[in-house]
Design a protein around this motif. Sequence first.
Motif, PDB file in Angstrom:
ATOM      1  N   PRO A   1      -7.014   2.118   3.465  1.00 21.36           N
ATOM      2  CA  PRO A   1      -8.084   2.225   2.465  1.00 21.36           C
ATOM      3  C   PRO A   1      -7.614   2.324   1.018  1.00 21.36           C
ATOM      4  O   PRO A   1      -8.330   1.895   0.104  1.00 21.36           O
ATOM      5  N   THR A   2      -6.431   2.888   0.771  1.00 22.97           N
ATOM      6  CA  THR A   2      -5.952   3.053  -0.597  1.00 22.97           C
ATOM      7  C   THR A   2      -5.607   1.697  -1.215  1.00 22.97           C
ATOM      8  O   THR A   2      -4.908   0.888  -0.611  1.00 22.97           O
ATOM      9  N   LYS A   3      -6.116   1.459  -2.416  1.00 26.63           N
ATOM     10  CA  LYS A   3      -5.921   0.182  -3.123  1.00 26.63           C
ATOM     11  C   LYS A   3      -6.368  -1.000  -2.256  1.00 26.63           C
ATOM     12  O   LYS A   3      -5.701  -2.036  -2.177  1.00 26.63           O
ATOM     13  N   PHE A   4      -7.503  -0.826  -1.627  1.00 28.30           N
ATOM     14  CA  PHE A   4      -8.039  -1.847  -0.732  1.00 28.30           C
ATOM     15  C   PHE A   4      -8.315  -3.142  -1.518  1.00 28.30           C
ATOM     16  O   PHE A   4      -8.974  -3.107  -2.557  1.00 28.30           O
TER      17      PHE A   4
ATOM     18  N   LEU B   1      -3.523 -11.191   1.415  1.00 25.17           N
ATOM     19  CA  LEU B   1      -4.238 -11.203   2.694  1.00 25.17           C
ATOM     20  C   LEU B   1      -5.412 -12.180   2.648  1.00 25.17           C
ATOM     21  O   LEU B   1      -5.678 -12.899   3.612  1.00 25.17           O
ATOM     22  N   GLY B   2      -6.111 -12.235   1.514  1.00 23.39           N
ATOM     23  CA  GLY B   2      -7.225 -13.168   1.370  1.00 23.39           C
ATOM     24  C   GLY B   2      -6.789 -14.607   1.523  1.00 23.39           C
ATOM     25  O   GLY B   2      -7.459 -15.419   2.186  1.00 23.39           O
ATOM     26  N   ASP B   3      -5.656 -14.958   0.898  1.00 21.83           N
ATOM     27  CA  ASP B   3      -5.127 -16.326   1.021  1.00 21.83           C
ATOM     28  C   ASP B   3      -4.764 -16.640   2.468  1.00 21.83           C
ATOM     29  O   ASP B   3      -5.007 -17.745   2.958  1.00 21.83           O
ATOM     30  N   LEU B   4      -4.165 -15.671   3.140  1.00 24.92           N
ATOM     31  CA  LEU B   4      -3.810 -15.876   4.549  1.00 24.92           C
ATOM     32  C   LEU B   4      -5.065 -16.085   5.389  1.00 24.92           C
ATOM     33  O   LEU B   4      -5.106 -16.974   6.248  1.00 24.92           O
ATOM     34  N   MET B   5      -6.084 -15.278   5.159  1.00 23.95           N
ATOM     35  CA  MET B   5      -7.335 -15.417   5.909  1.00 23.95           C
ATOM     36  C   MET B   5      -7.939 -16.811   5.719  1.00 23.95           C
ATOM     37  O   MET B   5      -8.391 -17.440   6.674  1.00 23.95           O
TER      38      MET B   5
ATOM     39  N   GLY C   1       1.908  -9.519   1.721  1.00 19.09           N
ATOM     40  CA  GLY C   1       2.274 -10.417   0.638  1.00 19.09           C
ATOM     41  C   GLY C   1       2.990  -9.776  -0.520  1.00 19.09           C
ATOM     42  O   GLY C   1       3.689 -10.459  -1.277  1.00 19.09           O
ATOM     43  N   LEU C   2       2.852  -8.459  -0.707  1.00 20.19           N
ATOM     44  CA  LEU C   2       3.447  -7.816  -1.883  1.00 20.19           C
ATOM     45  C   LEU C   2       4.967  -7.980  -1.920  1.00 20.19           C
ATOM     46  O   LEU C   2       5.550  -8.181  -2.982  1.00 20.19           O
ATOM     47  N   ASP C   3       5.611  -7.893  -0.780  1.00 20.64           N
ATOM     48  CA  ASP C   3       7.072  -8.017  -0.747  1.00 20.64           C
ATOM     49  C   ASP C   3       7.512  -9.468  -0.910  1.00 20.64           C
ATOM     50  O   ASP C   3       8.501  -9.763  -1.576  1.00 20.64           O
ATOM     51  N   LEU C   4       6.750 -10.372  -0.329  1.00 17.66           N
ATOM     52  CA  LEU C   4       7.149 -11.780  -0.261  1.00 17.66           C
ATOM     53  C   LEU C   4       6.698 -12.573  -1.478  1.00 17.66           C
ATOM     54  O   LEU C   4       7.442 -13.401  -2.017  1.00 17.66           O
TER      55      LEU C   4
ATOM     56  N   LYS D   1       2.477 -10.146  -4.821  1.00 16.97           N
ATOM     57  CA  LYS D   1       1.066  -9.780  -4.965  1.00 16.97           C
ATOM     58  C   LYS D   1       0.424  -9.785  -3.587  1.00 16.97           C
ATOM     59  O   LYS D   1       0.941 -10.402  -2.647  1.00 16.97           O
ATOM     60  N   ARG D   2      -0.698  -9.076  -3.462  1.00 16.07           N
ATOM     61  CA  ARG D   2      -1.405  -9.022  -2.186  1.00 16.07           C
ATOM     62  C   ARG D   2      -2.024 -10.389  -1.899  1.00 16.07           C
ATOM     63  O   ARG D   2      -2.747 -10.939  -2.734  1.00 16.07           O
TER      64      ARG D   2
END
Length: 435
Positions: free
Chosen positions: A233-236, A210-214, A201-204, A207-208
């Motif tokens: 793991p970094t910035k998980f 993944l939670g919204d996609l899930m 999501g960061l590119d599109l 912001k991250r």
Amino acid sequence: MKTRTLQKDKVNIITLGCSKNMVDSEVLSGQLKANDIDVVHESTKKDHNIVVVNTCGFIDKAKEESINTILDQVNLKKKGKLDKVYVTGCLSERYRGDLESEIPEVDAWFGTMELPLILKRFDADYKSELIGERLLSTPSHYAYLKIAEGCNRTCAFCAIPMMRGTHVSRPIEQLVAEAEKLVRSGVKEIMLIAQELTYYGLDLYKKRRLGDLMNALADVKGLEWIRLHYAYPTKFPMEILEVMKQRDNICNYLDMPLQHIADPMLKAMKRQITRQEILDLVKSIREQVPGICLRTTLITGFPGETLEDVEDVKRFLEEVRFDRVGVFTYSHEEGTSAYELEDNIPAEEKERRAQDIMETQQEISLEKNQEKVGKVFRVIVDKKESGRYLARTEFDSVEVDNEVIISTDRKLKPGEFVNVRITKAFDYDLEGELV
């Protein structure tokens, strides 16, 4: 196209490497089929006249397997048993120039992002309306869902960005539509894959997400299990754990490759994280999702690794007690920043270290499996083999994790969910009886 007979062309696709390559082959199959071209996956019937080899170019062993497979197909062509041999995928992307001169019998070479060009060889058109349409090479009850392509990380050992480019997320709406199509075709379980899930999501969306996609995928009716693979793991993004807790059809399972734990190695590998930060992260994940299954992968034999570093890994495994662990030996890859370092550990020693680490994990795995004896788990049936059924719990992904062996006179179907009481435990498998 010209063929050696008047029969219609039939294409056999051979896929090597990871599940992301498998998805690419499935997409190619779907496009060929939509263009009225016969296509099969890894057929043994030998009734095809064209082969597409989808290669892996990640590490030495994978490259060797890819080249051997290409040569096998070229030999069949020389014997008149094939009309055309095409090669695509990571190896082709990375070494096309060299390969073209070394194996001139291959009819055409394609990179990782050249699906429309492959289709042109068959006088076929790329059909954009077919996005999400795939001819599954997996059993019909599970599938991989690739949520992004490429990677923005700069890990010292990894050649993936050279072959797959930078990270490109797929829109949430497109992924949900694909998941809905998969469910309509009989899929019960999807495994989210990318080079790096947590960057999603960061590119599109800047912001991250993944939670919204899930959450969006968890709303798809009929989708029983959603599983996460390849989380960096970094910035998980800790918010995904809350989603995992709230949604019943998101498996309490996380595949988070760490690659190493010794601080000198983490720094040399450019992993952007420390040993203590990893320990804190694992503790936080387990606090937020009690009972979560954590899988990781490790690399041994990286340039400069000491025996003390290996002992550090073993101590870490004994302390943290991951549910699932895989170990790979370091492969010295040109074009990576680690290639500038001396590959100073012999292959035999790399293998010995990997085995040493796996023996530590083997004991942990057995102890964790023994804790399951007498407990009841909901499992998905994968197949019947040698008169017994092989199934998996929500804590086990396909091929890489444990299987639950069920002996029963009752007829079970692949994709069926049943409850099983565990009766026996082994290092990496369980036995159970239907409840």
